[in-house]
Design a protein around this motif. Sequence first.
Motif, mmCIF file in Angstrom:
data_model
loop_
_atom_site.group_PDB
_atom_site.id
_atom_site.type_symbol
_atom_site.label_atom_id
_atom_site.label_comp_id
_atom_site.label_asym_id
_atom_site.label_seq_id
_atom_site.Cartn_x
_atom_site.Cartn_y
_atom_site.Cartn_z
ATOM 1 N N LEU A 90 0.819 -1.199 0.000
ATOM 2 C CA LEU A 90 0.000 0.000 0.000
ATOM 3 C C LEU A 90 0.860 1.259 0.000
ATOM 4 O O LEU A 90 0.584 2.226 -0.723
ATOM 5 C CB LEU A 90 -0.926 0.002 1.220
ATOM 6 C CG LEU A 90 -2.020 -1.068 1.243
ATOM 7 C CD1 LEU A 90 -2.755 -1.051 2.580
ATOM 8 C CD2 LEU A 90 -3.005 -0.857 0.091
ATOM 9 N N LEU A 91 1.893 1.272 0.793
ATOM 10 C CA LEU A 91 2.779 2.432 0.840
ATOM 11 C C LEU A 91 3.466 2.671 -0.498
ATOM 12 O O LEU A 91 3.541 3.803 -0.993
ATOM 13 C CB LEU A 91 3.832 2.250 1.933
ATOM 14 C CG LEU A 91 3.431 2.603 3.364
ATOM 15 C CD1 LEU A 91 4.556 2.238 4.316
ATOM 16 C CD2 LEU A 91 3.105 4.085 3.494
ATOM 17 N N LEU A 92 3.978 1.614 -1.080
ATOM 18 C CA LEU A 92 4.733 1.759 -2.322
ATOM 19 C C LEU A 92 3.846 2.112 -3.506
ATOM 20 O O LEU A 92 4.347 2.566 -4.537
ATOM 21 C CB LEU A 92 5.518 0.470 -2.608
ATOM 22 C CG LEU A 92 6.581 0.093 -1.566
ATOM 23 C CD1 LEU A 92 7.296 -1.183 -1.966
ATOM 24 C CD2 LEU A 92 7.586 1.222 -1.367
ATOM 25 N N THR A 93 2.544 1.894 -3.366
ATOM 26 C CA THR A 93 1.624 2.276 -4.442
ATOM 27 C C THR A 93 0.920 3.600 -4.150
ATOM 28 O O THR A 93 0.020 3.994 -4.886
ATOM 29 C CB THR A 93 0.573 1.175 -4.669
ATOM 30 O OG1 THR A 93 -0.111 0.907 -3.437
ATOM 31 C CG2 THR A 93 1.225 -0.099 -5.189
ATOM 32 N N GLY A 94 1.312 4.265 -3.044
ATOM 33 C CA GLY A 94 0.767 5.586 -2.760
ATOM 34 C C GLY A 94 -0.638 5.584 -2.218
ATOM 35 O O GLY A 94 -1.417 6.504 -2.490
ATOM 36 N N ALA A 95 -1.017 4.597 -1.429
ATOM 37 C CA ALA A 95 -2.367 4.514 -0.877
ATOM 38 C C ALA A 95 -2.638 5.678 0.071
ATOM 39 O O ALA A 95 -1.727 6.274 0.650
ATOM 40 C CB ALA A 95 -2.548 3.185 -0.148
ATOM 41 N N GLY A 96 -3.905 5.985 0.284
ATOM 42 C CA GLY A 96 -4.293 7.086 1.139
ATOM 43 C C GLY A 96 -4.263 6.749 2.607
ATOM 44 O O GLY A 96 -4.206 5.568 2.996
ATOM 45 N N PRO A 97 -4.332 7.758 3.479
ATOM 46 C CA PRO A 97 -4.284 7.539 4.927
ATOM 47 C C PRO A 97 -5.399 6.634 5.444
ATOM 48 O O PRO A 97 -5.168 5.828 6.345
ATOM 49 C CB PRO A 97 -4.421 8.956 5.497
ATOM 50 C CG PRO A 97 -3.938 9.851 4.405
ATOM 51 C CD PRO A 97 -4.334 9.185 3.126
ATOM 52 N N ASP A 98 -6.592 6.745 4.878
ATOM 53 C CA ASP A 98 -7.697 5.914 5.352
ATOM 54 C C ASP A 98 -7.413 4.432 5.137
ATOM 55 O O ASP A 98 -7.784 3.582 5.969
ATOM 56 C CB ASP A 98 -8.995 6.301 4.640
ATOM 57 C CG ASP A 98 -9.480 7.686 5.041
ATOM 58 O OD1 ASP A 98 -9.022 8.184 6.092
ATOM 59 O OD2 ASP A 98 -10.306 8.263 4.308
ATOM 60 N N THR A 99 -6.776 4.134 4.017
ATOM 61 C CA THR A 99 -6.431 2.734 3.729
ATOM 62 C C THR A 99 -5.421 2.209 4.738
ATOM 63 O O THR A 99 -5.527 1.069 5.218
ATOM 64 C CB THR A 99 -5.864 2.608 2.303
ATOM 65 O OG1 THR A 99 -6.782 3.193 1.387
ATOM 66 C CG2 THR A 99 -5.631 1.158 1.944
ATOM 67 N N LEU A 100 -4.421 3.032 5.074
ATOM 68 C CA LEU A 100 -3.445 2.619 6.084
ATOM 69 C C LEU A 100 -4.114 2.455 7.447
ATOM 70 O O LEU A 100 -3.832 1.501 8.180
ATOM 71 C CB LEU A 100 -2.327 3.651 6.180
ATOM 72 C CG LEU A 100 -1.376 3.774 4.983
ATOM 73 C CD1 LEU A 100 -0.334 4.862 5.241
ATOM 74 C CD2 LEU A 100 -0.679 2.449 4.703
ATOM 75 N N ALA A 101 -4.994 3.401 7.776
ATOM 76 C CA ALA A 101 -5.673 3.329 9.063
ATOM 77 C C ALA A 101 -6.494 2.051 9.178
ATOM 78 O O ALA A 101 -6.576 1.443 10.254
ATOM 79 C CB ALA A 101 -6.562 4.558 9.249
ATOM 80 N N ALA A 102 -7.101 1.638 8.084
ATOM 81 C CA ALA A 102 -7.897 0.409 8.098
ATOM 82 C C ALA A 102 -7.034 -0.813 8.378
ATOM 83 O O ALA A 102 -7.535 -1.837 8.861
ATOM 84 C CB ALA A 102 -8.621 0.251 6.761
ATOM 85 N N GLU A 103 -5.741 -0.715 8.095
ATOM 86 C CA GLU A 103 -4.809 -1.818 8.372
ATOM 87 C C GLU A 103 -4.172 -1.693 9.751
ATOM 88 O O GLU A 103 -3.279 -2.477 10.092
ATOM 89 C CB GLU A 103 -3.712 -1.848 7.306
ATOM 90 C CG GLU A 103 -4.194 -2.233 5.918
ATOM 91 C CD GLU A 103 -4.592 -3.698 5.833
ATOM 92 O OE1 GLU A 103 -4.122 -4.499 6.685
ATOM 93 O OE2 GLU A 103 -5.370 -4.051 4.928
ATOM 94 N N GLY A 104 -4.605 -0.703 10.538
ATOM 95 C CA GLY A 104 -4.069 -0.542 11.882
ATOM 96 C C GLY A 104 -2.742 0.175 11.948
ATOM 97 O O GLY A 104 -2.045 0.107 12.970
ATOM 98 N N VAL A 105 -2.381 0.894 10.871
ATOM 99 C CA VAL A 105 -1.110 1.621 10.842
ATOM 100 C C VAL A 105 -1.337 3.028 11.391
ATOM 101 O O VAL A 105 -2.146 3.797 10.850
ATOM 102 C CB VAL A 105 -0.554 1.703 9.409
ATOM 103 C CG1 VAL A 105 0.714 2.553 9.372
ATOM 104 C CG2 VAL A 105 -0.270 0.302 8.882
ATOM 105 N N GLY A 106 -0.651 3.359 12.468
ATOM 106 C CA GLY A 106 -0.799 4.674 13.077
ATOM 107 C C GLY A 106 0.394 5.582 12.857
ATOM 108 O O GLY A 106 0.324 6.785 13.141
#
Length: 581
Positions: free
Chosen positions: A485-501
């Motif tokens: 997700l990070l390497l493809t430029g995903a948005g903050p909401d997507t990271l948050a859904a994965e528990g990344v703070g």
Amino acid sequence: MLTPVSSRSVAPVLPVRSVPALWSLLLTFVVLGPLLTSPGYLLLRDAVSTPRSFLTDSSLGLSDAAARAVPQDALLAWVTTVVDGGVAVSAILALSVWAAGWGAARLVAVVLPRAGVAAQVVAATVAIWNPYVAERLLQGHWSLLAGYAALPWAICAAVPIRRRQRGGWPALAVCLAAAGLTPTGVLLAAVVTLAVLVVPGGRSSTVVRVAGAVAFTVLASLPWLTATLLAGGGTEADPAGVRAFAARAEPLLGTLGSLAGLGGIWNGDAVPGSRTTPWALVGTLLLLGIVACGVPALWRRRRHPVVVAAGVLAAVAVLGPALAATGPGLAAGEWSMANVPGVGLLRDTQKWVAVAMPGYALAAAAGVGALQRRFSGPDRIWAAVVVAGLVLALPDLAWGVSGQVRPVRYPDGWQKVTEYVTARDGDVAVLPGGMFRIFDFAGPAAVLDPAPRMVRADVLQTGTLLVAGGTVAGEGHRAEEVERLLLTGAGPDTLAAEGVGWVLVEHRTPGDRGESQRTLAALEPVYSDDDLSLYRVDGVTTDASPHRTSAIAAHVVWLLLSACGVVGVLVQRFARPRKQS
């Protein structure tokens, strides 16, 4: 008028029996000098020490990755609440190397009581000054050396158990608990212990003593066994790891010769310079020649259970990894990785060469007496010759393997980041991708990312390794998804859904950053300098693993096993009934 004093009435300044322990201490200082004389932290390939570690779920093994650093990481989290982490790791490593040499000397005293102190000094030198120790230091396997050090002591503990003498079981508890700093370490110690206990004979029941050793092994293994059963990490392994971690041939030796010389680690970069040249052949011949001198003397004692066990273990420890590196052996290993859960623990087959050390130490010690009988002269002279030969076989082990094992200092930004990251506001994702870093402050070798042992929150790691030009997949599937997700430029909401703070960017290291700048531009910057940048992902909270209490309880059992063993040994040592005068 002065009254002459009889020399017999003057106690010696240095008891002769202390010489092997002091010699082992001297060798330890010579090997680890840079680490012991300068402040800083061990950061070399797989070795990561940090000022402070934290009791995260990952440190307890409660993630989808294999629990390879359990209970090591949890112990450091507790210890570093009162001691600097660099000091703690250096102390444990130094104690392990010292104990390996001293333990080999004690093994000679137990098995070959007439061999003398000179032979014990030779055994101590064999245990410390060899390619196995050098290569594991360069690979950063400092905690594995705790298990290596426990091997001769475990055998010494097994002897009184066989004889139904007091003190054997507490000593064995200490050995297995110390070796249990890593899963591989406790398995190494269990193998040599059981090899001695299963040999027929002795005053105790074979079934009882073997059952007791197995029970102690389970208790010493409880932290990583519990983590594996509860979290399920490491139950699958990439078959590609079999070839990647197979034993490696060194110059002019072949795989079998390298292993017989206690070398052959899979990573050709984690090898002393002398083992990358034809001197590897010379050094191996010197070591094997010294060992061969004592084989006839040991053969005459072939009915001794320790001699039998040590000889068989030495042969299997060399031949087993050599066979595993052949075509059929690799095929069998790949099948096992794909079909047998948990076999990934065994993929680095060269680790098991460690169990040859007690046999090599005994043979070298016996060789001193053989040389004395063959050529006459004091045993001290022949011991000095043998020690010189061992040092000459691997001259660049001295002073941190020619300065490679040395402390480093972290840039100030690392400490700043630890002050911002909180424990329950989401996990930490790290850029660039991958687990390994090349930092200018740590030298040219790729090192494990120190972030997981530096901050309070769990740091997501894929476990994917780049080995010998190929890739060995890890077990961290969630971390792989977050990295994608990070390497493809995903948005903050997507990271948050994965528990990344949190997102931590490590600037001065090569690696794939992909389209992550799009993600970072949408996040809240918290801290930034030339080395690190930290970003916050809003609205994320995480709960501790529901298995955390059980995992901590397993660690407590491991610590209690060690404590009870130490108390038992001390009681046995100092509470012996005094003889009537």
